[in-house]
Design a protein around this motif. Structure first.
Motif, mmCIF file in Angstrom:
data_model
loop_
_atom_site.group_PDB
_atom_site.id
_atom_site.type_symbol
_atom_site.label_atom_id
_atom_site.label_comp_id
_atom_site.label_asym_id
_atom_site.label_seq_id
_atom_site.Cartn_x
_atom_site.Cartn_y
_atom_site.Cartn_z
ATOM 1 N N GLU A 33 1.035 -1.279 0.075
ATOM 2 C CA GLU A 33 -0.073 -0.091 -0.240
ATOM 3 C C GLU A 33 0.931 1.198 -0.165
ATOM 4 O OE1 GLU A 33 -3.065 0.118 -0.210
ATOM 5 O OE2 GLU A 33 -3.994 -1.984 0.893
ATOM 6 N N VAL A 35 1.700 4.883 1.070
ATOM 7 C CA VAL A 35 1.438 5.781 2.138
ATOM 8 C C VAL A 35 2.255 7.024 2.148
ATOM 9 C CG1 VAL A 35 0.920 3.719 3.740
ATOM 10 C CG2 VAL A 35 3.053 4.397 3.641
ATOM 11 N N CYS A 104 -2.165 6.359 6.625
ATOM 12 C CA CYS A 104 -3.437 6.054 5.948
ATOM 13 C C CYS A 104 -2.892 6.058 4.489
ATOM 14 C CB CYS A 104 -4.300 7.031 6.304
ATOM 15 S SG CYS A 104 -4.913 7.115 7.827
ATOM 16 N N THR A 105 -3.652 5.061 3.786
ATOM 17 C CA THR A 105 -3.637 5.079 2.545
ATOM 18 C C THR A 105 -4.228 6.319 1.774
ATOM 19 O OG1 THR A 105 -5.858 3.970 2.264
ATOM 20 C CG2 THR A 105 -3.914 2.356 2.617
#
Length: 271
Positions: A33, A35, A104-105
């Protein structure tokens, strides 16, 4: 959209707030992911050996056809904080706060938390809150930041401006920061309302200029009743002043406010 009556400084301030990195940066992934991002040279200047074990892995991977740094670990928060300590030991970290911020993404999914001092060098998105406080008589309360603040010491700011920590919701941060910075409870204020948001994506001078600031500021406005005066509680404010709007405009024009407060106030004035 720039208002037709906006002062000349507003366009330049907005352009600065959304400028690209000062040096090449590589994406930072948590697992798979995205970030944040890191200066391409920074990780080559710190001791990564403590991270390269069976618990934490930091490696170069391919992401969307380009090189990226990836942190892989069963405990993402522990891995990111270990990285923060390594950055601090190498002098590539912002002021250490012993405060955790959410990681967070881009779509807002929370994956982990990390020490606040590392967020700029890791290009992690942060969330802040500001409060514009006016009087019923048409003046505005502003604060002068403490001369010991690590960022923008002595600059002028809104009545309150602070970070949303990993332990806070936006509403909780608004209440906590308003008390800590101004000694005011939200119940004392009148006509409290959300005014809008300001977005920043610009180089940061933290960590020797290797940081990148990505931040959303949600700002609120309220009326401070006559006879109620803000009183700082946490030592981060040098003093408060109650200014006419003309005086606020003059200080904004000469760059006396922080960049964040300046754009919050531009939004408040409809510029």
């Amino acid at each position: 959209m720039l208002s037709a009556n906006a002062p000349a400084w507003v366009a330049a301030a907005r352009a600065c707030a959304t400028s690209g990195p000062a040096a090449p940066r590589l994406p930072l992934l948590l697992g798979r992911e995205p970030v944040g991002s890191v200066d391409a040279a920074v990780f080559g200047q710190i001791d990564l050996q403590p991270l390269l074990d069976e618990r934490y892995q930091l490696s170069i991977v391919q992401h969307e056809g380009a090189r990226a740094w990836a942190v892989t670990a069963p405990d993402a928060t522990a891995a990111l904080n270990a990285l923060a300590h390594a950055l601090r030991a190498a002098g590539h970290c912002g002021p250490w706060r012993d405060e955790q911020l959410a990681v967070c993404t881009p779509d807002g999914r929370r994956l982990a938390t990390v020490e606040r001092g590392a967020v700029r060098v890791l290009g992690l998105a942060t969330h802040a809150v500001h409060l514009v406080g006016c009087t019923a008589g048409g003046a505005m309360w502003v604060q002068q930041r403490s001369l010991t603040k690590p960022n923008h010491p002595g600059k002028w700011d809104t009545l309150m401006g602070g970070m949303v920590s990993a332990a806070d919701s936006l509403a909780q941060a608004l209440a906590r920061e308003t008390w800590e910075e101004a000694g005011l409870r939200l119940e004392q204020l009148r006509r409290l309302a959300h005014g809008g948001d300001v977005q920043f994506a610009q180089p940061s001078d933290e960590a020797g200029g290797s940081g990148y600031m990505v931040e959303r500021i949600d700002w609120f406005h309220a009326t401070v009743p006559e006879g109620v005066r803000p009183v700082n509680q946490d030592g981060e404010v040098a003093r408060f002043e109650c200014l006419t709007h003309a005086q606020v405009h003059e200080r904004l024009a000469r760059g006396a406010f922080t960049p964040e407060a300046a754009l919050v106030l531009a939004g408040f004035y409809g510029w």
